[in-house]
Design a protein around this motif. Structure first.
Motif, PDB file in Angstrom:
ATOM      1  N   LEU A 165       0.806  -1.255  -0.141  1.00  0.00           N
ATOM      2  CA  LEU A 165      -0.032   0.052  -0.028  1.00  0.00           C
ATOM      3  C   LEU A 165       0.943   1.219  -0.080  1.00  0.00           C
ATOM      4  N   TYR A 166       0.563   2.020  -0.835  1.00  0.00           N
ATOM      5  CA  TYR A 166       1.172   3.419  -0.730  1.00  0.00           C
ATOM      6  C   TYR A 166       1.294   4.418   0.380  1.00  0.00           C
ATOM      7  N   ARG A 179       4.498   4.376  19.301  1.00  0.00           N
ATOM      8  CA  ARG A 179       5.195   2.940  20.073  1.00  0.00           C
ATOM      9  C   ARG A 179       4.240   1.963  19.865  1.00  0.00           C
ATOM     10  N   ALA A 180       3.667   1.950  18.804  1.00  0.00           N
ATOM     11  CA  ALA A 180       2.579   0.690  18.464  1.00  0.00           C
ATOM     12  C   ALA A 180       3.406  -0.218  18.004  1.00  0.00           C
ATOM     13  N   ARG A 181       3.214  -1.663  18.362  1.00  0.00           N
ATOM     14  CA  ARG A 181       3.867  -2.834  17.798  1.00  0.00           C
ATOM     15  C   ARG A 181       3.270  -3.031  16.103  1.00  0.00           C
ATOM     16  N   VAL A 182       4.082  -3.167  15.476  1.00  0.00           N
ATOM     17  CA  VAL A 182       3.550  -3.527  13.942  1.00  0.00           C
ATOM     18  C   VAL A 182       4.175  -4.640  13.549  1.00  0.00           C
ATOM     19  N   ARG A 183       3.344  -5.686  12.981  1.00  0.00           N
ATOM     20  CA  ARG A 183       3.732  -6.523  11.856  1.00  0.00           C
ATOM     21  C   ARG A 183       3.929  -6.144  10.647  1.00  0.00           C
ATOM     22  N   LEU A 184       4.671  -5.957   9.991  1.00  0.00           N
ATOM     23  CA  LEU A 184       5.196  -5.804   8.610  1.00  0.00           C
ATOM     24  C   LEU A 184       5.046  -6.962   7.575  1.00  0.00           C
ATOM     25  N   CYS A 185       3.999  -6.926   6.773  1.00  0.00           N
ATOM     26  CA  CYS A 185       3.989  -8.235   5.567  1.00  0.00           C
ATOM     27  C   CYS A 185       3.819  -7.121   4.358  1.00  0.00           C
ATOM     28  N   LYS A 186       3.837  -7.881   3.156  1.00  0.00           N
ATOM     29  CA  LYS A 186       3.952  -7.616   1.968  1.00  0.00           C
ATOM     30  C   LYS A 186       2.326  -7.057   1.541  1.00  0.00           C
ATOM     31  N   PRO A 198       1.545  -1.851  -8.112  1.00  0.00           N
ATOM     32  CA  PRO A 198       1.263  -3.000  -8.915  1.00  0.00           C
ATOM     33  C   PRO A 198       2.393  -3.758  -9.261  1.00  0.00           C
ATOM     34  N   ASP A 199       3.666  -3.623  -9.281  1.00  0.00           N
ATOM     35  CA  ASP A 199       4.776  -4.065  -9.562  1.00  0.00           C
ATOM     36  C   ASP A 199       5.304  -4.807  -8.337  1.00  0.00           C
ATOM     37  N   LYS A 200       5.761  -6.044  -8.326  1.00  0.00           N
ATOM     38  CA  LYS A 200       6.165  -7.003  -7.183  1.00  0.00           C
ATOM     39  C   LYS A 200       7.676  -6.132  -6.694  1.00  0.00           C
ATOM     40  N   SER A 201       8.426  -5.675  -7.569  1.00  0.00           N
ATOM     41  CA  SER A 201       9.864  -5.238  -7.124  1.00  0.00           C
ATOM     42  C   SER A 201       9.543  -3.957  -6.356  1.00  0.00           C
ATOM     43  N   GLU A 202       8.144  -3.232  -6.421  1.00  0.00           N
ATOM     44  CA  GLU A 202       8.376  -2.041  -5.791  1.00  0.00           C
ATOM     45  C   GLU A 202       7.676  -2.429  -4.398  1.00  0.00           C
ATOM     46  N   VAL A 203       6.963  -3.529  -4.263  1.00  0.00           N
ATOM     47  CA  VAL A 203       6.421  -3.888  -2.969  1.00  0.00           C
ATOM     48  C   VAL A 203       7.527  -4.263  -2.264  1.00  0.00           C
ATOM     49  N   ASP A 204       8.494  -4.991  -2.795  1.00  0.00           N
ATOM     50  CA  ASP A 204       9.839  -5.531  -1.998  1.00  0.00           C
ATOM     51  C   ASP A 204      10.635  -4.321  -1.775  1.00  0.00           C
ATOM     52  N   ARG A 205      10.558  -3.417  -2.607  1.00  0.00           N
ATOM     53  CA  ARG A 205      11.545  -2.154  -2.214  1.00  0.00           C
ATOM     54  C   ARG A 205      10.797  -1.388  -1.145  1.00  0.00           C
ATOM     55  N   SER A 206       9.690  -1.258  -1.164  1.00  0.00           N
ATOM     56  CA  SER A 206       8.824  -0.759  -0.030  1.00  0.00           C
ATOM     57  C   SER A 206       8.988  -1.590   1.195  1.00  0.00           C
ATOM     58  N   TYR A 207       8.810  -2.683   1.157  1.00  0.00           N
ATOM     59  CA  TYR A 207       9.231  -3.551   2.298  1.00  0.00           C
ATOM     60  C   TYR A 207      10.398  -3.225   3.038  1.00  0.00           C
ATOM     61  N   VAL A 208      11.443  -3.093   2.330  1.00  0.00           N
ATOM     62  CA  VAL A 208      12.806  -3.106   2.983  1.00  0.00           C
ATOM     63  C   VAL A 208      13.004  -1.710   3.436  1.00  0.00           C
ATOM     64  N   SER A 209      12.289  -0.622   2.805  1.00  0.00           N
ATOM     65  CA  SER A 209      12.330   0.868   3.518  1.00  0.00           C
ATOM     66  C   SER A 209      11.709   0.720   4.910  1.00  0.00           C
ATOM     67  N   LEU A 210      10.259   0.444   4.809  1.00  0.00           N
ATOM     68  CA  LEU A 210       9.633   0.283   5.903  1.00  0.00           C
ATOM     69  C   LEU A 210      10.264  -0.514   7.103  1.00  0.00           C
ATOM     70  N   ALA A 211      10.604  -1.799   6.675  1.00  0.00           N
ATOM     71  CA  ALA A 211      11.408  -2.650   7.753  1.00  0.00           C
ATOM     72  C   ALA A 211      12.693  -1.799   8.341  1.00  0.00           C
ATOM     73  N   ARG A 212      13.349  -1.136   7.505  1.00  0.00           N
ATOM     74  CA  ARG A 212      14.540  -0.173   8.129  1.00  0.00           C
ATOM     75  C   ARG A 212      14.011   0.740   9.104  1.00  0.00           C
ATOM     76  N   ALA A 213      12.811   1.483   8.745  1.00  0.00           N
ATOM     77  CA  ALA A 213      12.228   2.381   9.722  1.00  0.00           C
ATOM     78  C   ALA A 213      11.920   1.728  11.271  1.00  0.00           C
ATOM     79  N   LEU A 214      11.290   0.656  10.820  1.00  0.00           N
ATOM     80  CA  LEU A 214      10.822  -0.283  12.039  1.00  0.00           C
ATOM     81  C   LEU A 214      11.720  -0.693  12.882  1.00  0.00           C
ATOM     82  N   LEU A 215      12.883  -1.278  12.374  1.00  0.00           N
ATOM     83  CA  LEU A 215      13.939  -1.995  12.786  1.00  0.00           C
ATOM     84  C   LEU A 215      14.647  -0.862  13.787  1.00  0.00           C
ATOM     85  N   ARG A 216      14.936   0.274  13.101  1.00  0.00           N
ATOM     86  CA  ARG A 216      15.778   1.425  13.787  1.00  0.00           C
ATOM     87  C   ARG A 216      14.620   2.034  14.970  1.00  0.00           C
ATOM     88  N   HIS A 217      13.603   2.240  14.544  1.00  0.00           N
ATOM     89  CA  HIS A 217      12.736   2.977  15.653  1.00  0.00           C
ATOM     90  C   HIS A 217      11.481   2.464  16.042  1.00  0.00           C
TER      91      HIS A 217
END
Ligand code: FDA
Length: 306
Positions: A165-166, A179-186, A198-217
């Motif tokens: 999701l955008y 400080r909410a607990r989040v499960r991140l999925c695709k 619509p493009d899977k590679s963008e979904v994957d890129r978005s996943y990494v970017s969101l995971a980076r923020a969640l792992l850090r903060h």
């Protein structure tokens, strides 16, 4: 893509549902991804998984409930589940869908039902994860989450955000702020390009970017994926950033990539398996088939031998 969309369409087709659920072969196939139809089956699976070193999130299958007493029965089932988890001292929390608690019937009814489940969970020191459904439900699910978490003060509840999701970049930022607990999925639903990449590679890129923020903060994020490349990236990232393994967990689905599950546990990472059970397994099974059409081979093989 066409096959994936067709399977997701079939997930919502009642006539096909009746046909598939009536077949002994389909039931056998479902057992690969679903622990069974009874709470006893689910608890037995959870016990085995705990013994093998992973935690569990139990999900009672069923969504889009249309009658208030059906939704109340679901609350009762979650109550029994939470009591049984405590009695057996399982390392196991609970996942649920708001449409199983009556969201399609009435928002207030759904909130009242959710509060019942949260109260019982609080009594037993347990945690409730609100699964995320299709994009028609994203806003209302997050509103209800914030209502119970921020306004009513239940701290034993978390949400799921979907990288396809955008809007999820903003939602992740907001969840971090709360400080909410989040499960991140695709994301597992059929979504239009107006709301989702619509493009899977963008979904994957978005996943990494969101995971980076969640792992850090983030607050103990759950990285829910079987994507080996993303998992390897996450392992490198936490090493480089000095993020201790007690600050996050990996999450995977029962029956999917069991080789990867075993490796993560052996390497000392926290892993939680999502274990669904119940009689209403059809839409869940169709979403699993849609994610990996190769699973259809598994079905065809079962049909040949059935
Ligand atoms: P991706 O689809 O790219 O798959 C990566 C690899 O994983 C594949 O190449 C294959 O090896 C393996 N794989 C993935 N799916 C498989 C399958 N069904 N069978 C066999 N192999 C498979 N979604 C949602 O919309 N709302 C929710 O609340 C949740 N909750 C949730 C909890 C947990 C613990 C998990 C792991 C997933 C969810 N999901 C979900 C589902 C999620 O959105 C997504 O559809 C699936 O996890 C598949 O995406 P991957 O990240 O695994 O990557």
């Amino acid at each position: 893509m066409l096959l994936r969309n067709s399977l997701l369409w079939l997930a919502g087709n009642r006539a096909v549902q009746q046909m598939v659920m009536g077949s002994a072969v389909s039931r056998a196939v479902a057992r690969r991804f679903v622990a069974g139809e009874t709470i006893g089956d689910a608890l037995a699976a959870a016990e085995t998984i705990n013994r093998d070193g992973a935690a569990v999130s139990l999900d009672y299958l069923g969504e889009n409930v249309v009658a208030a007493d059906e939704a109340r029965a679901v609350v009762g089932t979650y109550g029994s589940m939470l009591r049984a988890i405590a009695a057996r001292h399982l390392n196991c929390n609970v996942s649920l869908k708001l449409t199983a608690l009556g969201l399609d019937i009435d928002r207030e009814l759904c909130i009242a039902n959710l509060r019942h489940v949260l109260e019982t969970a609080r009594e037993y020191g347990n945690f409730i994860r609100i699964d995320m459904e299709g994009s028609d439900y994203t806003a209302v699910t997050l509103e209800i989450f914030e209502h119970v978490y921020c306004t009513l003060g239940y701290d034993n509840v978390g949400i799921v955000l979907q990288s396809y999701l955008y809007r999820s970049a903003a939602d992740v930022g907001r969840a971090i702020g709360l400080r909410a607990r989040v499960r991140l999925c695709k994301g597992a639903y059929k979504e239009p390009p107006e709301v989702a990449f619509p493009d899977k590679s963008e979904v994957d890129r978005s996943y990494v970017s969101l995971a980076r923020a969640l792992l850090r903060h983030g607050n103990y994020p759950g990285l829910a994926t079987h994507d080996e490349r993303i998992i390897e990236w996450a392992k490198r990232f936490v090493r480089e950033e000095g993020i201790d393994s007690s600050r996050y967990e990996f999450q995977m689905l029962y029956g999917v990539r069991r080789d990867l599950q075993r490796r993560l546990v052996a390497d000392g990472y926290n892993l939680r398996l999502y274990v669904p059970y119940g009689e209403a397994w059809y839409p869940y099974l169709m979403r699993r088939l849609a994610e990996r059409p190769a699973n259809l081979l598994f079905v065809l093989r079962a049909l040949r031998h059935g």
